[in-house]
Design a protein around this motif. Structure first.
Motif, PDB file in Angstrom:
ATOM      1  N   UNK A 220     -27.298  22.658  -4.343  1.00  0.00           N
ATOM      2  CA  UNK A 220     -26.582  23.227  -3.195  1.00  0.00           C
ATOM      3  C   UNK A 220     -26.650  24.754  -3.175  1.00  0.00           C
ATOM      4  N   UNK A 221     -26.346  25.419  -4.330  1.00  0.00           N
ATOM      5  CA  UNK A 221     -26.534  26.878  -4.333  1.00  0.00           C
ATOM      6  C   UNK A 221     -27.960  27.284  -3.944  1.00  0.00           C
ATOM      7  N   UNK A 222     -28.951  26.479  -4.342  1.00  0.00           N
ATOM      8  CA  UNK A 222     -30.326  26.844  -4.004  1.00  0.00           C
ATOM      9  C   UNK A 222     -30.559  26.750  -2.494  1.00  0.00           C
ATOM     10  N   UNK A 236     -19.207  31.012  -0.390  1.00  0.00           N
ATOM     11  CA  UNK A 236     -18.498  30.670  -1.616  1.00  0.00           C
ATOM     12  C   UNK A 236     -19.375  30.340  -2.801  1.00  0.00           C
ATOM     13  N   UNK A 237     -20.638  30.724  -2.740  1.00  0.00           N
ATOM     14  CA  UNK A 237     -21.535  30.464  -3.881  1.00  0.00           C
ATOM     15  C   UNK A 237     -21.490  31.658  -4.837  1.00  0.00           C
ATOM     16  N   UNK A 238     -21.270  31.434  -6.134  1.00  0.00           N
ATOM     17  CA  UNK A 238     -21.363  32.549  -7.087  1.00  0.00           C
ATOM     18  C   UNK A 238     -22.832  32.947  -7.257  1.00  0.00           C
ATOM     19  N   UNK A 239     -23.302  33.855  -6.368  1.00  0.00           N
ATOM     20  CA  UNK A 239     -24.728  34.115  -6.241  1.00  0.00           C
ATOM     21  C   UNK A 239     -25.350  34.618  -7.542  1.00  0.00           C
ATOM     22  N   UNK A 240     -24.678  35.623  -8.149  1.00  0.00           N
ATOM     23  CA  UNK A 240     -25.275  36.211  -9.355  1.00  0.00           C
ATOM     24  C   UNK A 240     -25.401  35.174 -10.464  1.00  0.00           C
ATOM     25  N   UNK A 241     -24.357  34.349 -10.610  1.00  0.00           N
ATOM     26  CA  UNK A 241     -24.385  33.314 -11.643  1.00  0.00           C
ATOM     27  C   UNK A 241     -25.522  32.324 -11.375  1.00  0.00           C
ATOM     28  N   UNK A 242     -25.646  31.915 -10.105  1.00  0.00           N
ATOM     29  CA  UNK A 242     -26.707  30.956  -9.755  1.00  0.00           C
ATOM     30  C   UNK A 242     -28.076  31.540 -10.059  1.00  0.00           C
TER      31      UNK A 242
END
Lengths: 340, 303
Positions: A220-222, A236-242
């Motif tokens: 989903x983050x992708x 709401x995606x933690x972009x840096x973490x992903x």
């Protein structure tokens, strides 16, 4: 040419199964199909079989096919991750300098350019893995800025470090005094599964399957990353973490696979595009189907490498582009291709 | 006369004039090398450089080692080369060679690029190209070198004694009843071997063996493990030094445990330059091969 996801999954699973069967049944030495079947049955029932055929089918071909399966699948999903991470269709698993780092590490080790104390503690796969990790760390440090990862710096850093590592490899191979080792290194640099053995399989299998699971969790983050980092963050995606997780998974999977089988190009570039052409952009489909198609593709490429010249080995890296490009171009022409 | 014919005639006249103008001085020797090039030597060469290790050994065998003024960085035999100036042969370091002021450069198309001949000619250095494909060619090259360098009697003596050793080997091999199948490997991890047309198969046959890779179409094939399993060699020769550790082979190729060569401990290391370098020491290479293939016979031959 879109297919329903379920139909496509069934097709690809069938293709993979057929590829494994072909990879075990065919090889540089021709064995009758019933001999191959008897060897495989003999493993289960314990019946006595021709020992030469047993060595060929069980100790040489099967581990080799499985290694090709893992490598093809692994490189394909890393290709997906990289293309999504940098939002660029040209991205592939080696774009962050992993393969050239591994090549430099392996050549330095193999051609005896490392201090003796260090080279005694290493093996060829370990040296390659460390080289890959070193290259990626350099790229990562260049790209980091105020706790964020700059994608353009990541790309440019990757290109620069790749060039640096490639020139180290060139220098080492040019300056090497021993032609035998040079040939062996060249074979490794072009990628080959000829050294595959059961005892070497568990580690790449573990890492690749963990990588597949990790990527499945990140689908989903992708999907949202493809829209752009800001929209993804707003959703709401933690972009840096992903981004970091994607790099970590890619580094571990690619580093391990390259260490064991050499730098096999092209799989990680075309397979994700081919799968997108067949099934569309959503990653929950692209990731697993890329794994299946990549695995099948590399088994076939390896089979061609084994069959092209009778009795002799060809580096599989030579074959991947040769076989893959026509198929890929056809797909690109025929379908309504969309990247993001 | 048609214009074309006229032109040709003109061309011939000009060429003839050129020839006359730059004719060789008295005492000069004009020879044709193995590539069909004309090489003119104004006098018997006194300063010679060799562009390949095999050529250095051939010059020493021809009795003209004292005329060498430089060898390549790859040279290691005979020990006398240790004191000679070195230059790189791949790619050719022309500057270093010109600085050595040789009056003859010896090259072989096995290692050197024939196109380099033009560069040497432009530099005013005569270069003679050898092309050898068999043991017989190497013996011939020793005689030719003797003729070129004015040491023909020594060259002839060397060749005669090498031939005597060969005759002894041939007589010994004739007494053999069993010809074992042999796999000759250049390296053990990646299985580089010799394919069709290599002189190595001839070497193996001369000492009573049957080389298994002589029908592979690729001249430098990388064998698959499967093929070796199918070929079932009785002897495996690895050109990785006389102190080669046979356990390495099984470590890299564990599935080979049931090959006759492995079961009967018939894995044998040979010094690479004795086999891979087409020079006079090929005869010593043959003797080493005989040790691998028929140890009992080799012991009888040289107690």
């Amino acid at each position: 040419m879109r297919m329903r996801p379920l139909t496509l999954s069934c097709w690809l699973l069938g293709l993979l199964l057929a590829s494994v069967v072909a990879g075990v049944a065919l090889g540089s030495v021709s064995l009758a199909p019933d001999v191959v079947v008897r060897v495989l049955l003999g493993r289960i029932t314990g019946a006595a079989v021709d020992p030469v055929a047993e060595r060929i089918v069980w100790q040489l071909r099967l581990p080799r096919v499985l290694m090709a399966l893992l490598t093809g699948g692994g490189l394909a999903i890393v290709g997906v991750a990289m293309q999504t991470l940098v939002r660029n269709p040209l991205a592939e698993p080696y774009i962050l300098g992993l393969s050239s780092g591994a090549s430099a590490g392996a050549s330095l080790f193999y051609l005896g350019f490392l201090p003796p104390l260090l080279s005694r503690a290493l093996s060829m796969p370990l040296a390659a893995f460390l080289g890959a990790l070193l290259a990626l760390t350099l790229v990562y440090l260049v790209a980091r800025q105020n706790g964020m990862l700059s994608i353009s710096r990541l790309l440019l850093g990757g290109v620069a470090i790749s060039a640096l590592m490639a020139s180290i490899t060139s220098f080492v191979t040019f300056a090497s005094p021993s032609p035998d080792k040079l040939r062996a290194v060249l074979f490794w640099l072009l990628g080959s599964f000829s050294g595959a053995r059961w005892s070497l399989l568990p580690l790449p299998a573990l890492i690749t399957l963990l990588g597949l699971l990790g990527m499945m969790a990140l689908t989903r983050p992708m999907d949202l990353l493809l829209l752009g980092e800001e929209p993804a963050a707003q959703l709401g995606i933690p972009v840096e973490l992903a981004k970091r997780l994607l790099i970590l998974i890619s580094a571990l999977v690619t580093g391990t696979l390259v260490a064991f089988s050499g730098t096999i190009g092209f799989v990680g570039l075309i397979i994700p595009h081919a799968v997108r052409a067949l099934t569309g952009v959503p990653h929950r489909r692209v990731v697993p189907l890329s794994f299946l198609l990549g695995a099948a593709f590399l088994i076939w490429a390896d089979l061609v490498a084994r069959l092209l010249l009778p009795g002799t080995e060809l580096p599989v890296g030579v074959v991947t582009a040769l076989c893959g490009v026509p198929f890929f171009l056809m797909l690109l022409r025929r379908s309504h291709y969309r990247f993001g | 006369m048609k214009p074309v014919q006229l032109l040709l005639l003109l061309l011939l006249l000009v060429l003839g004039a050129c020839r006359q103008a730059s004719g060789p001085p008295d005492g000069a020797l004009t020879v044709t090398d193995d590539l069909g090039r004309m090489v003119t030597l104004p006098h018997v060469p006194e300063r010679v450089v060799t562009l390949a290790p095999s050529l250095t050994e051939i010059v020493f065998a021809a009795g003209a080692g004292h005329k060498l003024v430089g060898v390549t960085t790859a040279d290691d035999y005979p020990p006398a080369v240790d004191t000679l100036p070195r230059f790189s042969a791949l790619p050719v370091n022309f500057e270093a060679i010109v600085a050595l002021q040789p009056d003859l450069v010896l090259a072989t198309d096995q290692v050197n690029n024939p196109r380099d001949a033009a560069t040497f000619e432009a530099l005013g250095l005569p270069v003679y190209f050898f092309s050898y494909h068999s043991l017989e060619d190497v013996l011939e090259a020793i005689l030719t070198t003797g003729k070129l360098l004015g040491t023909e009697p020594v060259a002839r003596r060397t060749v005669d004694s090498l031939r005597a050793r060969l005759a002894k080997l041939a007589a010994a091999a004739d007494t053999l009843r069993h010809c074992p199948t042999v796999l000759v490997l250049i390296s053990d991890e990646t299985l580089y071997a010799f394919g069709q047309g290599s002189y190595v198969h001839d070497l193996v046959a001369r000492v009573g063996g049957k080389s298994l890779t002589d029908s592979l179409s690729n001249p430098a094939p990388v064998l698959s493990d499967e093929l070796v399993l199918q070929l079932q060699p009785e002897v495996i020769v690895v050109t990785a030094g006389a102190d080669y550790d046979p356990a390495r082979l099984l470590r890299y190729h564990p599935s080979w445990d049931l090959l006759p060569a492995v079961r009967n401990r018939r894995i044998c290391g040979v010094e690479p330059s004795l086999i891979l370098r087409p020079g006079p020491r090929l005869v010593a290479g043959l003797e080493a091969l005989l040790h691998c293939l028929h140890p009992e016979l080799a012991r009888k031959l040289s107690p």
